[in-house]
Design a protein around this motif. Structure first.
Motif, PDB file in Angstrom:
ATOM      1  N   ASP A  32      29.350  39.672  31.423  1.00 15.58           N
ATOM      2  CA  ASP A  32      30.448  40.029  32.313  1.00 15.58           C
ATOM      3  C   ASP A  32      30.795  38.789  33.132  1.00 15.58           C
ATOM      4  OD1 ASP A  32      32.076  40.915  34.373  1.00 15.58           O
ATOM      5  OD2 ASP A  32      30.696  42.472  35.060  1.00 15.58           O
ATOM      6  N   PRO A  33      32.011  38.251  33.018  1.00 18.28           N
ATOM      7  CA  PRO A  33      32.347  37.057  33.809  1.00 18.28           C
ATOM      8  C   PRO A  33      32.043  37.226  35.298  1.00 18.28           C
ATOM      9  CG  PRO A  33      34.038  37.409  32.168  1.00 18.28           C
ATOM     10  CD  PRO A  33      33.116  38.616  32.121  1.00 18.28           C
ATOM     11  N   GLN A  34      32.328  38.396  35.852  1.00 17.70           N
ATOM     12  CA  GLN A  34      32.038  38.623  37.264  1.00 17.70           C
ATOM     13  C   GLN A  34      30.531  38.700  37.508  1.00 17.70           C
ATOM     14  OE1 GLN A  34      34.549  38.492  39.608  1.00 17.70           O
ATOM     15  NE2 GLN A  34      32.815  38.292  40.965  1.00 17.70           N
ATOM     16  N   GLY A  35      29.777  39.097  36.495  1.00 19.34           N
ATOM     17  CA  GLY A  35      28.327  39.142  36.613  1.00 19.34           C
ATOM     18  C   GLY A  35      27.734  37.776  36.933  1.00 19.34           C
ATOM     19  N   HIS A  36      28.328  36.727  36.382  1.00 15.51           N
ATOM     20  CA  HIS A  36      27.858  35.366  36.678  1.00 15.51           C
ATOM     21  C   HIS A  36      27.973  35.077  38.166  1.00 15.51           C
ATOM     22  CE1 HIS A  36      27.478  33.485  32.576  1.00 15.51           C
ATOM     23  NE2 HIS A  36      27.936  34.692  32.316  1.00 15.51           N
ATOM     24  N   VAL A  37      29.072  35.501  38.758  1.00 13.59           N
ATOM     25  CA  VAL A  37      29.293  35.306  40.187  1.00 13.59           C
ATOM     26  C   VAL A  37      28.305  36.158  40.977  1.00 13.59           C
ATOM     27  CG1 VAL A  37      30.980  35.498  42.064  1.00 13.59           C
ATOM     28  CG2 VAL A  37      31.733  34.786  39.779  1.00 13.59           C
ATOM     29  N   ASP A  38      28.114  37.390  40.549  1.00 12.56           N
ATOM     30  CA  ASP A  38      27.250  38.331  41.267  1.00 12.56           C
ATOM     31  C   ASP A  38      25.809  37.845  41.380  1.00 12.56           C
ATOM     32  OD1 ASP A  38      29.449  39.988  41.497  1.00 12.56           O
ATOM     33  OD2 ASP A  38      28.788  41.389  39.943  1.00 12.56           O
ATOM     34  N   ILE A  39      25.305  37.116  40.379  1.00 13.53           N
ATOM     35  CA  ILE A  39      23.893  36.733  40.382  1.00 13.53           C
ATOM     36  C   ILE A  39      23.650  35.279  40.770  1.00 13.53           C
ATOM     37  CG2 ILE A  39      23.343  38.513  38.687  1.00 13.53           C
ATOM     38  CD1 ILE A  39      23.033  36.222  36.599  1.00 13.53           C
ATOM     39  N   ASP A  40      24.675  34.496  41.003  1.00 13.57           N
ATOM     40  CA  ASP A  40      24.532  33.072  41.295  1.00 13.57           C
ATOM     41  C   ASP A  40      23.783  32.816  42.600  1.00 13.57           C
ATOM     42  OD1 ASP A  40      25.093  30.209  41.344  1.00 13.57           O
ATOM     43  OD2 ASP A  40      26.598  30.720  42.860  1.00 13.57           O
ATOM     44  N   ALA A  41      22.706  32.035  42.522  1.00  9.74           N
ATOM     45  CA  ALA A  41      21.951  31.679  43.725  1.00  9.74           C
ATOM     46  C   ALA A  41      22.385  30.337  44.304  1.00  9.74           C
ATOM     47  CB  ALA A  41      20.461  31.639  43.420  1.00  9.74           C
ATOM     48  N   SER A  42      23.175  29.566  43.571  1.00 13.11           N
ATOM     49  CA  SER A  42      23.577  28.246  44.079  1.00 13.11           C
ATOM     50  C   SER A  42      24.630  28.349  45.174  1.00 13.11           C
ATOM     51  CB  SER A  42      24.123  27.372  42.940  1.00 13.11           C
ATOM     52  OG  SER A  42      25.441  27.774  42.577  1.00 13.11           O
ATOM     53  N   GLY A  43      25.372  29.449  45.172  1.00 19.14           N
ATOM     54  CA  GLY A  43      26.454  29.607  46.135  1.00 19.14           C
ATOM     55  C   GLY A  43      27.747  28.969  45.701  1.00 19.14           C
ATOM     56  N   LEU A  45      29.508  29.613  42.736  1.00 11.65           N
ATOM     57  CA  LEU A  45      30.416  30.479  41.984  1.00 11.65           C
ATOM     58  C   LEU A  45      31.094  31.451  42.933  1.00 11.65           C
ATOM     59  CD1 LEU A  45      28.377  29.328  39.867  1.00 11.65           C
ATOM     60  CD2 LEU A  45      28.822  31.385  38.550  1.00 11.65           C
ATOM     61  N   MET A  46      32.412  31.361  43.018  1.00 14.06           N
ATOM     62  CA  MET A  46      33.158  32.160  43.977  1.00 14.06           C
ATOM     63  C   MET A  46      33.823  33.370  43.341  1.00 14.06           C
ATOM     64  SD  MET A  46      32.301  30.380  46.474  1.00 14.06           S
ATOM     65  CE  MET A  46      33.192  31.142  47.796  1.00 14.06           C
ATOM     66  N   ASP A  47      34.282  33.227  42.102  1.00 14.01           N
ATOM     67  CA  ASP A  47      34.975  34.313  41.411  1.00 14.01           C
ATOM     68  C   ASP A  47      35.078  33.920  39.940  1.00 14.01           C
ATOM     69  OD1 ASP A  47      36.253  36.745  41.101  1.00 14.01           O
ATOM     70  OD2 ASP A  47      38.102  36.155  42.119  1.00 14.01           O
ATOM     71  N   ALA A  48      35.495  34.859  39.116  1.00 18.99           N
ATOM     72  CA  ALA A  48      35.674  34.600  37.691  1.00 18.99           C
ATOM     73  C   ALA A  48      36.880  35.366  37.202  1.00 18.99           C
ATOM     74  CB  ALA A  48      34.430  35.018  36.904  1.00 18.99           C
ATOM     75  N   SER A  49      37.496  34.842  36.164  1.00 13.88           N
ATOM     76  CA  SER A  49      38.616  35.541  35.546  1.00 13.88           C
ATOM     77  C   SER A  49      38.529  35.376  34.038  1.00 13.88           C
ATOM     78  CB  SER A  49      39.951  35.029  36.093  1.00 13.88           C
ATOM     79  OG  SER A  49      40.056  33.635  35.955  1.00 13.88           O
ATOM     80  N   GLY A  50      39.000  36.371  33.345  1.00 12.55           N
ATOM     81  CA  GLY A  50      38.955  36.350  31.892  1.00 12.55           C
ATOM     82  C   GLY A  50      38.202  37.552  31.363  1.00 12.55           C
ATOM     83  N   GLU A  51      38.216  37.663  30.068  1.00 14.74           N
ATOM     84  CA  GLU A  51      37.609  38.807  29.385  1.00 14.74           C
ATOM     85  C   GLU A  51      36.153  38.546  29.046  1.00 14.74           C
ATOM     86  OE1 GLU A  51      39.335  41.675  28.836  1.00 14.74           O
ATOM     87  OE2 GLU A  51      40.896  40.669  30.013  1.00 14.74           O
ATOM     88  N   ARG A  52      35.417  39.620  28.877  1.00 14.77           N
ATOM     89  CA  ARG A  52      34.026  39.548  28.418  1.00 14.77           C
ATOM     90  C   ARG A  52      34.015  38.867  27.044  1.00 14.77           C
ATOM     91  NH1 ARG A  52      29.539  42.664  29.685  1.00 14.77           N
ATOM     92  NH2 ARG A  52      30.845  44.019  30.965  1.00 14.77           N
ATOM     93  N   PRO A  53      33.149  37.872  26.839  1.00 14.14           N
ATOM     94  CA  PRO A  53      33.097  37.211  25.526  1.00 14.14           C
ATOM     95  C   PRO A  53      32.565  38.158  24.455  1.00 14.14           C
ATOM     96  CG  PRO A  53      31.349  36.411  26.959  1.00 14.14           C
ATOM     97  CD  PRO A  53      32.207  37.306  27.789  1.00 14.14           C
ATOM     98  N   ARG A  54      33.123  38.029  23.273  1.00 12.59           N
ATOM     99  CA  ARG A  54      32.706  38.856  22.135  1.00 12.59           C
ATOM    100  C   ARG A  54      32.135  38.020  20.990  1.00 12.59           C
ATOM    101  NH1 ARG A  54      32.675  43.381  24.758  1.00 12.59           N
ATOM    102  NH2 ARG A  54      34.668  44.123  25.508  1.00 12.59           N
TER     103      ARG A  54
END
Length: 171
Positions: A32-43, A45-54
Motif C-alpha cells: 500500500d503506497p500509504q502504508g510506506h508513509v504510515d510505518i516510516d521511522a525516518s520522518g 515520508l510525508m505522503d504517497a500517491s499512486g496505485e498499489r503495485p501489482r
C-alpha cells in the motif's frame, strides 16, 4: 512481537522482527503506497500517491521532506518514484528509488516475509526481515551510505508491527 536483531555488512543492512499478524496482512500493508508513509521511522515520508503495485516495474510516488534528517539543508520537500524490483505475494517486496539524481543511485529497500511459530493461542505470526542494500549503487554514491541507519530500520519494524495489528482490528 519480538525483536530478533539485525545484521550489517559494508553495503547491506538487515533487521528482523516477529510480527503478530499473518504474512498476507503484512504484505498488504507493504504494498500500500500509504502504508510506506504510515510505518516510516525516518520522518522523511510525508505522503504517497499512486496505485498499489501489482507487478515488478510498477511504481508510485512518495512525497518526501529531507528536513527530518537535517543532513542536506537545501533539499527540503521533494518527490521520489518507488519502482518495484520484486513482488512475491505474502513473501517479498523490494523497490528502488528514482529521485532527482540521474541516473538513479542504485540502492534497494525491501522486506522478506516468512512464517513464524504461532503464538500461544495459535494465531499466525510472521518473521519480517527489512533490508537496505546499496551494493549495486553507483560508485560515486557509495560513500554516502547508509543514509538510513540500522536503528531506523528497527524502529520502522516496530511501527509496522503496531500498524498491521491496528489495521487488522479495524478491518
Amino acid at each position: 512481537m519480538s525483536d530478533t536483531g539485525g545484521t550489517s555488512t559494508n553495503e547491506r543492512i538487515e533487521v528482523q522482527r516477529v510480527v503478530a499478524a499473518p504474512a498476507r496482512a503484512v504484505y498488504d500493508l507493504l504494498t500500500d503506497p500509504q502504508g510506506h508513509v504510515d510505518i516510516d521511522a525516518s520522518g522523511m515520508l510525508m505522503d504517497a500517491s499512486g496505485e498499489r503495485p501489482r507487478a515488478v516495474g510498477d511504481s508510485f510516488v512518495v512525497h518526501m521532506d529531507r528536513d527530518a534528517l537535517g543532513d542536506i539543508p537545501d533539499l527540503h520537500e521533494y518527490d521520489v518514484t518507488v519502482v518495484i524490483e520484486s513482488l512475491v505475494p505474502d513473501r517479498e517486496v523490494s523497490w528502488s528509488i528514482i529521485g532527482r539524481v540521474r541516473p538513479p543511485i542504485g540502492h534497494v529497500y525491501g522486506y522478506r516475509l516468512e512464517p513464524a511459530e504461532p503464538d500461544a493461542d495459535g494465531r499466525e505470526r510472521t518473521l519480517v526481515t527489512s533490508f537496505y542494500d546499496w551494493s549495486a549503487a553507483r560508485p560515486e554514491w557509495k560513500a554516502i551510505f547508509p543514509l538510513i541507519p540500522e536503528q531506523s530500520l528497527k524502529a520502522t519494524l516496530g511501527i509496522l508491527a503496531r500498524t498491521v495489528v491496528r489495521r487488522g482490528r479495524a478491518g
